[in-house]
Design a protein around this motif. Structure first.
Motif, PDB file in Angstrom:
ATOM      1  N   HIS A 207      10.569   3.724   8.474  1.00 42.50           N
ATOM      2  CA  HIS A 207       9.242   3.185   8.761  1.00 42.50           C
ATOM      3  C   HIS A 207       8.670   3.817  10.027  1.00 42.50           C
ATOM      4  O   HIS A 207       9.409   4.373  10.849  1.00 42.50           O
ATOM      5  CB  HIS A 207       9.285   1.663   8.928  1.00 42.50           C
ATOM      6  CG  HIS A 207      10.093   1.204  10.097  1.00 42.50           C
ATOM      7  ND1 HIS A 207      11.444   0.891   9.991  1.00 42.50           N
ATOM      8  CD2 HIS A 207       9.779   1.000  11.412  1.00 42.50           C
ATOM      9  CE1 HIS A 207      11.904   0.524  11.174  1.00 42.50           C
ATOM     10  NE2 HIS A 207      10.906   0.582  12.062  1.00 42.50           N
ATOM     11  N   ASP A 210       3.945   1.292  14.885  1.00 41.68           N
ATOM     12  CA  ASP A 210       2.655   1.545  15.524  1.00 41.68           C
ATOM     13  C   ASP A 210       2.693   1.095  16.980  1.00 41.68           C
ATOM     14  O   ASP A 210       3.706   0.564  17.462  1.00 41.68           O
ATOM     15  CB  ASP A 210       1.507   0.908  14.739  1.00 41.68           C
ATOM     16  CG  ASP A 210       1.506  -0.618  14.792  1.00 41.68           C
ATOM     17  OD1 ASP A 210       2.082  -1.205  15.734  1.00 41.68           O
ATOM     18  OD2 ASP A 210       0.918  -1.243  13.883  1.00 41.68           O
ATOM     19  N   ASN A 216       5.340   0.031   9.746  1.00 41.71           N
ATOM     20  CA  ASN A 216       4.448   0.569   8.717  1.00 41.71           C
ATOM     21  C   ASN A 216       5.304   1.382   7.749  1.00 41.71           C
ATOM     22  O   ASN A 216       5.809   2.441   8.088  1.00 41.71           O
ATOM     23  CB  ASN A 216       3.374   1.439   9.374  1.00 41.71           C
ATOM     24  CG  ASN A 216       2.378   2.012   8.367  1.00 41.71           C
ATOM     25  OD1 ASN A 216       2.621   2.006   7.165  1.00 41.71           O
ATOM     26  ND2 ASN A 216       1.258   2.516   8.865  1.00 41.71           N
ATOM     27  N   ASP A 218       4.077   2.083   4.599  1.00 40.51           N
ATOM     28  CA  ASP A 218       3.154   2.702   3.646  1.00 40.51           C
ATOM     29  C   ASP A 218       2.346   3.775   4.365  1.00 40.51           C
ATOM     30  O   ASP A 218       1.162   3.626   4.631  1.00 40.51           O
ATOM     31  CB  ASP A 218       2.224   1.634   3.051  1.00 40.51           C
ATOM     32  CG  ASP A 218       1.308   2.213   1.974  1.00 40.51           C
ATOM     33  OD1 ASP A 218       1.674   3.258   1.393  1.00 40.51           O
ATOM     34  OD2 ASP A 218       0.232   1.625   1.730  1.00 40.51           O
ATOM     35  N   PHE A 219       3.008   4.891   4.687  1.00 41.67           N
ATOM     36  CA  PHE A 219       2.326   5.977   5.397  1.00 41.67           C
ATOM     37  C   PHE A 219       2.399   7.250   4.549  1.00 41.67           C
ATOM     38  O   PHE A 219       3.350   7.469   3.808  1.00 41.67           O
ATOM     39  CB  PHE A 219       2.941   6.209   6.782  1.00 41.67           C
ATOM     40  CG  PHE A 219       4.418   6.488   6.759  1.00 41.67           C
ATOM     41  CD1 PHE A 219       4.901   7.787   6.637  1.00 41.67           C
ATOM     42  CD2 PHE A 219       5.327   5.449   6.872  1.00 41.67           C
ATOM     43  CE1 PHE A 219       6.261   8.045   6.626  1.00 41.67           C
ATOM     44  CE2 PHE A 219       6.699   5.700   6.863  1.00 41.67           C
ATOM     45  CZ  PHE A 219       7.168   6.998   6.738  1.00 41.67           C
ATOM     46  N   SER A 220       1.385   8.091   4.699  1.00 44.47           N
ATOM     47  CA  SER A 220       1.300   9.311   3.903  1.00 44.47           C
ATOM     48  C   SER A 220       1.989  10.464   4.633  1.00 44.47           C
ATOM     49  O   SER A 220       2.184  10.407   5.849  1.00 44.47           O
ATOM     50  CB  SER A 220      -0.169   9.667   3.655  1.00 44.47           C
ATOM     51  OG  SER A 220      -0.810   9.990   4.874  1.00 44.47           O
ATOM     52  N   ILE A 223       0.128  11.688   7.686  1.00 46.04           N
ATOM     53  CA  ILE A 223       0.293  10.889   8.903  1.00 46.04           C
ATOM     54  C   ILE A 223       1.550  11.347   9.634  1.00 46.04           C
ATOM     55  O   ILE A 223       1.572  11.502  10.862  1.00 46.04           O
ATOM     56  CB  ILE A 223       0.396   9.393   8.570  1.00 46.04           C
ATOM     57  CG1 ILE A 223      -0.908   8.873   7.954  1.00 46.04           C
ATOM     58  CG2 ILE A 223       0.736   8.591   9.833  1.00 46.04           C
ATOM     59  CD1 ILE A 223      -2.077   8.836   8.896  1.00 46.04           C
ATOM     60  N   ASP A 300      -7.217   8.443   9.676  1.00 43.33           N
ATOM     61  CA  ASP A 300      -6.310   7.484   9.028  1.00 43.33           C
ATOM     62  C   ASP A 300      -5.303   6.938  10.043  1.00 43.33           C
ATOM     63  O   ASP A 300      -5.015   5.735  10.062  1.00 43.33           O
ATOM     64  CB  ASP A 300      -5.560   8.152   7.872  1.00 43.33           C
ATOM     65  CG  ASP A 300      -6.462   8.428   6.681  1.00 43.33           C
ATOM     66  OD1 ASP A 300      -7.591   7.896   6.655  1.00 43.33           O
ATOM     67  OD2 ASP A 300      -6.040   9.181   5.786  1.00 43.33           O
ATOM     68  N   ALA A 301      -4.754   7.840  10.870  1.00 39.44           N
ATOM     69  CA  ALA A 301      -3.765   7.423  11.863  1.00 39.44           C
ATOM     70  C   ALA A 301      -4.385   6.511  12.914  1.00 39.44           C
ATOM     71  O   ALA A 301      -3.719   5.621  13.462  1.00 39.44           O
ATOM     72  CB  ALA A 301      -3.146   8.652  12.524  1.00 39.44           C
ATOM     73  N   GLN A 304      -4.549   3.112  11.352  1.00 35.19           N
ATOM     74  CA  GLN A 304      -3.223   2.526  11.190  1.00 35.19           C
ATOM     75  C   GLN A 304      -2.518   2.307  12.534  1.00 35.19           C
ATOM     76  O   GLN A 304      -1.336   2.005  12.585  1.00 35.19           O
ATOM     77  CB  GLN A 304      -2.367   3.418  10.294  1.00 35.19           C
ATOM     78  CG  GLN A 304      -2.881   3.478   8.860  1.00 35.19           C
ATOM     79  CD  GLN A 304      -1.988   4.305   7.956  1.00 35.19           C
ATOM     80  OE1 GLN A 304      -0.783   4.412   8.175  1.00 35.19           O
ATOM     81  NE2 GLN A 304      -2.566   4.888   6.913  1.00 35.19           N
ATOM     82  N   ILE A 306      -1.626   4.364  14.853  1.00 39.47           N
ATOM     83  CA  ILE A 306      -0.660   5.388  15.246  1.00 39.47           C
ATOM     84  C   ILE A 306      -1.283   6.241  16.355  1.00 39.47           C
ATOM     85  O   ILE A 306      -0.708   6.422  17.413  1.00 39.47           O
ATOM     86  CB  ILE A 306      -0.252   6.269  14.047  1.00 39.47           C
ATOM     87  CG1 ILE A 306       0.304   5.401  12.916  1.00 39.47           C
ATOM     88  CG2 ILE A 306       0.740   7.337  14.471  1.00 39.47           C
ATOM     89  CD1 ILE A 306       1.530   4.621  13.286  1.00 39.47           C
TER      90      ILE A 306
END
Length: 332
Positions: A207, A210, A216, A218-220, A223, A300-301, A304, A306
């Motif tokens: 994981h 953050d 987290n 569910d990260f791509s 990311i 996106d980061a 989220q 990050i």
């Protein structure tokens, strides 16, 4: 080898033959290497501009001038580029330089000839200066008279850089405590060879953490690629039942998108030297496709938690060719 690559390499070979003479094969070989790997700063800057996303065209200018007398009046810059902001399109000429000294010097006659060429085409003249790993893009007007020549210092070039405004460059910083956590559960007794132990393990948990301390899962992959551009503090903890690894971003360190491309390309290289052949990327863009849309990944980061900060830098003084609706607080 595709036709475009073949044409590019054929041009390099032909140019080397013309410069060295067709009867000197060893000299030609060395000249080909210099031409192909030479001018790497121009190639690197062109690739960076293309990758950042706001440059719709960048190409080298042929600097073989005729008639020879034109050299007394004009100097052809290295690149022509077209940048697209949200409001306008800018066509500019760019002279590329690399220098590690805090001052970049320009001879008075070279400055005059660059300006004459820009006036002839009706285009502004910019300088792209690579200082160590930092690229700056600024107007030629920031060179100030010094003795018989002109010069600009690093701080002036950096504070008036157009890399964000024109090319789409940004600075970013991860939040404190952001990192990747991995836990492997031990499943079999290890093979022991001296001090080395080989365990069979099963991935139990992975994981991102953050900057608020939340997990987290569910990260791509993109990311994760942002994390790979940052300085990480690594730690491994081994106990009787598990192996835990953590890769935490160093606190308070900022990064620039134009530098991230180098880190991401190096991760893709399998050789130990990790030399980036920028010229080949001008011909074959496919290695860049998997690391494209870096700005979207940063956004996106940010959502989220990050990335904590994304900074777009505007110049301290705007060049005269920048339109009002592209200035900070300008009319829309």
């Amino acid at each position: 080898m595709d036709e475009i690559t073949l044409m590019d390499r054929s041009r390099v070979l032909h140019e080397a033959l013309e410069q060295c003479g067709w009867e000197n094969p060893e000299e030609v070989i060395q000249r080909v290497k210099r031409l192909d790997l030479g001018l790497p700063a121009e190639d690197e800057f062109a690739v960076i501009c293309s990758w950042l996303g706001k440059c719709s065209l960048v190409h080298k200018l042929d600097q073989q001038q005729v008639p020879r007398s034109s050299r007394d009046f004009y100097q052809v810059p290295d690149l022509l580029a077209v940048f697209n902001t949200d409001n306008n399109q800018y066509k500019v000429l760019i002279e590329v330089k690399t220098k590690q000294d805090k001052y970049l010097t320009l001879r008075a006659k070279d400055r005059d000839k660059l300006l004459e060429y820009g006036e002839l085409l009706g285009l502004p003249v910019l300088f792209a200066w690579k200082y160590h790993s930092v690229w700056m893009l600024f107007d030629i007007s920031h060179f100030k008279r010094f003795n018989k020549n002109y010069r600009v210092d690093f701080f002036t070039a950096l504070s008036n850089s157009l890399m964000s405004l024109l090319a789409g460059d940004v600075s970013y910083q991860l939040g404190d405590g952001v990192g990747l956590k991995i836990r492997f559960k031990k499943e079999e007794v290890p093979q022991v060879d001296g001090d080395a132990e080989t365990w069979k393990t099963r991935l139990e948990d992975i994981h991102l953490l953050d900057y608020l301390g939340a997990k987290n899962t569910d990260f791509s992959p993109r990311i994760l690629s942002i994390l790979n551009t940052c300085e990480l503090e690594e730690e491994t903890i081994i106990d009787d039942v598990a192996i835990q690894q953590s890769f935490v971003a160093r606190s308070g360190v900022g990064y620039m998108a134009h530098s991230a491309i180098k880190a991401l390309l190096e991760l893709k290289e399998s050789n130990a030297e990790k030399n980036i052949h920028w010229r080949s990327l001008l011909v074959d863009e496919s290695p860049l496709e998997s690391i494209s849309n870096f700005q979207e990944a940063l956004n996106d980061a940010l959502h989220q938690k990050i990335v904590k900060y994304i900074i777009l830098q505007h110049p301290k003084e705007y060049p005269v060719f920048i339109k009002d609706d592209d200035k900070a607080g300008g009319e829309r």
